[in-house]
Design an enzyme around this catalytic site. Structure first.
Site, PDB file in Angstrom:
ATOM      1  N   GLU A 295       0.823  -1.205   0.000  1.00 48.50           N
ATOM      2  CA  GLU A 295       0.000   0.000   0.000  1.00 48.50           C
ATOM      3  C   GLU A 295       0.863   1.264   0.000  1.00 48.50           C
ATOM      4  O   GLU A 295       0.511   2.262  -0.642  1.00 48.50           O
ATOM      5  CB  GLU A 295      -0.946   0.002   1.206  1.00 48.50           C
ATOM      6  CG  GLU A 295      -2.089  -0.984   1.096  1.00 48.50           C
ATOM      7  CD  GLU A 295      -2.967  -0.732  -0.119  1.00 48.50           C
ATOM      8  OE1 GLU A 295      -3.212   0.451  -0.461  1.00 48.50           O
ATOM      9  OE2 GLU A 295      -3.408  -1.707  -0.739  1.00 48.50           O
TER      10      GLU A 295
ATOM     11  N   CYS B 176     -11.942   2.298 -15.101  1.00 44.21           N
ATOM     12  CA  CYS B 176     -12.238   3.726 -14.924  1.00 44.21           C
ATOM     13  C   CYS B 176     -10.926   4.509 -14.854  1.00 44.21           C
ATOM     14  O   CYS B 176     -10.639   5.231 -13.900  1.00 44.21           O
ATOM     15  CB  CYS B 176     -13.076   3.934 -13.659  1.00 44.21           C
ATOM     16  SG  CYS B 176     -13.908   5.542 -13.570  1.00 44.21           S
TER      17      CYS B 176
ATOM     18  N   CYS C 161     -15.603   2.418 -20.606  1.00 45.44           N
ATOM     19  CA  CYS C 161     -16.990   2.466 -20.126  1.00 45.44           C
ATOM     20  C   CYS C 161     -17.809   1.264 -20.602  1.00 45.44           C
ATOM     21  O   CYS C 161     -18.701   0.792 -19.885  1.00 45.44           O
ATOM     22  CB  CYS C 161     -17.658   3.761 -20.570  1.00 45.44           C
ATOM     23  SG  CYS C 161     -16.867   5.247 -19.900  1.00 45.44           S
TER      24      CYS C 161
ATOM     25  N   CYS D 258     -17.584  -1.494 -18.104  1.00 44.82           N
ATOM     26  CA  CYS D 258     -17.830  -1.137 -16.706  1.00 44.82           C
ATOM     27  C   CYS D 258     -19.209  -1.610 -16.257  1.00 44.82           C
ATOM     28  O   CYS D 258     -20.207  -1.416 -16.971  1.00 44.82           O
ATOM     29  CB  CYS D 258     -17.719   0.376 -16.536  1.00 44.82           C
ATOM     30  SG  CYS D 258     -18.040   0.933 -14.841  1.00 44.82           S
TER      31      CYS D 258
ATOM     32  N   CYS E 153     -23.699   5.575 -14.405  1.00 43.87           N
ATOM     33  CA  CYS E 153     -22.680   6.618 -14.187  1.00 43.87           C
ATOM     34  C   CYS E 153     -23.160   7.964 -14.739  1.00 43.87           C
ATOM     35  O   CYS E 153     -23.477   8.095 -15.926  1.00 43.87           O
ATOM     36  CB  CYS E 153     -21.379   6.203 -14.862  1.00 43.87           C
ATOM     37  SG  CYS E 153     -20.062   7.433 -14.767  1.00 43.87           S
TER      38      CYS E 153
END
Length: 350
Positions: free
Chosen positions: A41, A196, A203, A206, A212
């Site tokens: 991370e 994204c 798109c 997605c 969206c």
């Protein structure tokens, strides 16, 4: 127009997509433990997965436990970070490792407040660690998640503005489920990282194409709105390249604050003095005369807040140095010291 999916429906659709298409074979997803999650991370802050993977593998191979990381010299930690950039992350990681060993019996804390007391861990990183490593519900809002949420809701303001950021955290909290929190955290980050994306979002693939707001309005490529740009200043600097007959180059330890803090770099002189001025400066700083001196080809290194114009100057002489502040770097044998990316590049050319 508003984003219309309920939190439950959003979670179901996202997790179903993750089960089909999410990334499940990343190095830090194998032999998962809090330490490996934490390292990944920190490395993933402002850095793409494909760049992080080889660094993570080398780093974990050398520092497989928090205890070994805490005991390692800072120079060696920075050496294994060389080229990854944003070196403050490595210094914070090293400091945090020592705190984990000294204050937490070598175990990564598992509360939001305690995690954020460690250097380099903010609210979103702490949330990711809690979710992925400890299966504890906690929202995340890294760059990928911000991009997803601003597009889903059609946010046309800069997401770094205080009020906008507060609203994004509210949405992130509302959408985070009570179960499968590790999968959800990975899923929403994956959605931003693989579909994204910046520039050309996918798109058509997605799961939220029809929900969206940004896509419905045809503005998905314009969101998130970038920070208003400012003309970045240019700083000129001259770097001395002292090379001896044994293929060694003189390096200088950078101060503990400022750019490339704590790394090893070429001796620096502000500005771009003339060769005559350079000779005087070398004599003053290193108590030696230069038998040869010439300028190399200048180049530029870009930081987020300024451009650094670098002028290398090659000199021949016998500098008098303090051993704790300088070292002779062998070009034929890599040494375990932290080097800024442009210095590493210049040395590789030499």
């Amino acid at each position: 127009m508003a984003f219309s999916l309920s939190s439950k429906r959003f979670q179901q659709r996202l997790l179903a997509w993750f089960d089909r298409s999410g990334r499940k074979d990343l190095p830090w997803q194998h032999h998962k433990n809090p330490y490996r999650v934490w390292i990944s991370e920190i490395m993933l802050q402002q850095t793409q997965v494909r760049t992080v993977i080889p660094y993570f593998e080398r780093f974990i191979s050398r520092f497989p436990t928090v205890t070994l990381l805490a005991k390692a010299p800072e120079d060696e930690v920075l050496h294994h970070w060389t080229g990854l950039g944003y070196y403050q992350r490595a210094r914070n990681l090293h400091r945090a490792a020592k705190m984990i060993v000294d204050l937490h019996q070598g175990q990564l804390p598992d509360t939001l407040e305690t995690l954020q007391e460690l250097p380099g861990i903010g609210r979103s990183t702490a949330g990711a660690i809690l979710s992925i490593a400890f299966q504890k519900k906690s929202p995340i809002l890294d760059g990928n998640v911000k991009r997803v949420l601003t597009r889903l809701h059609g946010v046309t303001d800069f997401p770094g503005d205080k009020k906008v950021l507060e609203q994004l955290w509210v949405w992130a909290e509302e959408l985070t489920p009570d179960k499968r929190v590790a999968d959800y955290a990975q899923a929403i980050m994956d959605l931003g990282a693989t579909l994204c994306v910046r520039g050309q979002p996918q798109c058509g693939l997605c799961p939220f194409e029809l929900s969206c707001v940004a896509h419905a309005l045809g503005i998905e490529k314009k969101i998130p709105v970038g920070k208003p740009r400012k003309t970045l200043p240019i700083r000129d600097v001259t770097l001395l390249v002292f090379q001896d007959d044994s293929h060694r180059v003189l390096l200088e330890k950078r101060p503990s604050k400022g750019i490339w803090a704590g790394l090893w770099s070429l001796p620096e002189i502000k500005g771009v003095p003339t060769l005559a001025e350079m000779r005087k400066e070398i004599k003053k700083r290193f108590q030696c005369k230069t038998t040869k001196i010439k300028k190399g080809e200048s180049f530029r290194h870009n930081f987020s807040h300024f451009h650094l114009s670098i002028q290398p100057v090659f000199a021949v002489g016998e500098p008098v140095i303090e051993e704790d502040q300088y070292l002779w770097y062998n070009l034929k044998k890599s040494q375990r010291v932290g080097l800024p990316a442009p210095i590493k590049l210049l040395l590789s050319i030499l």
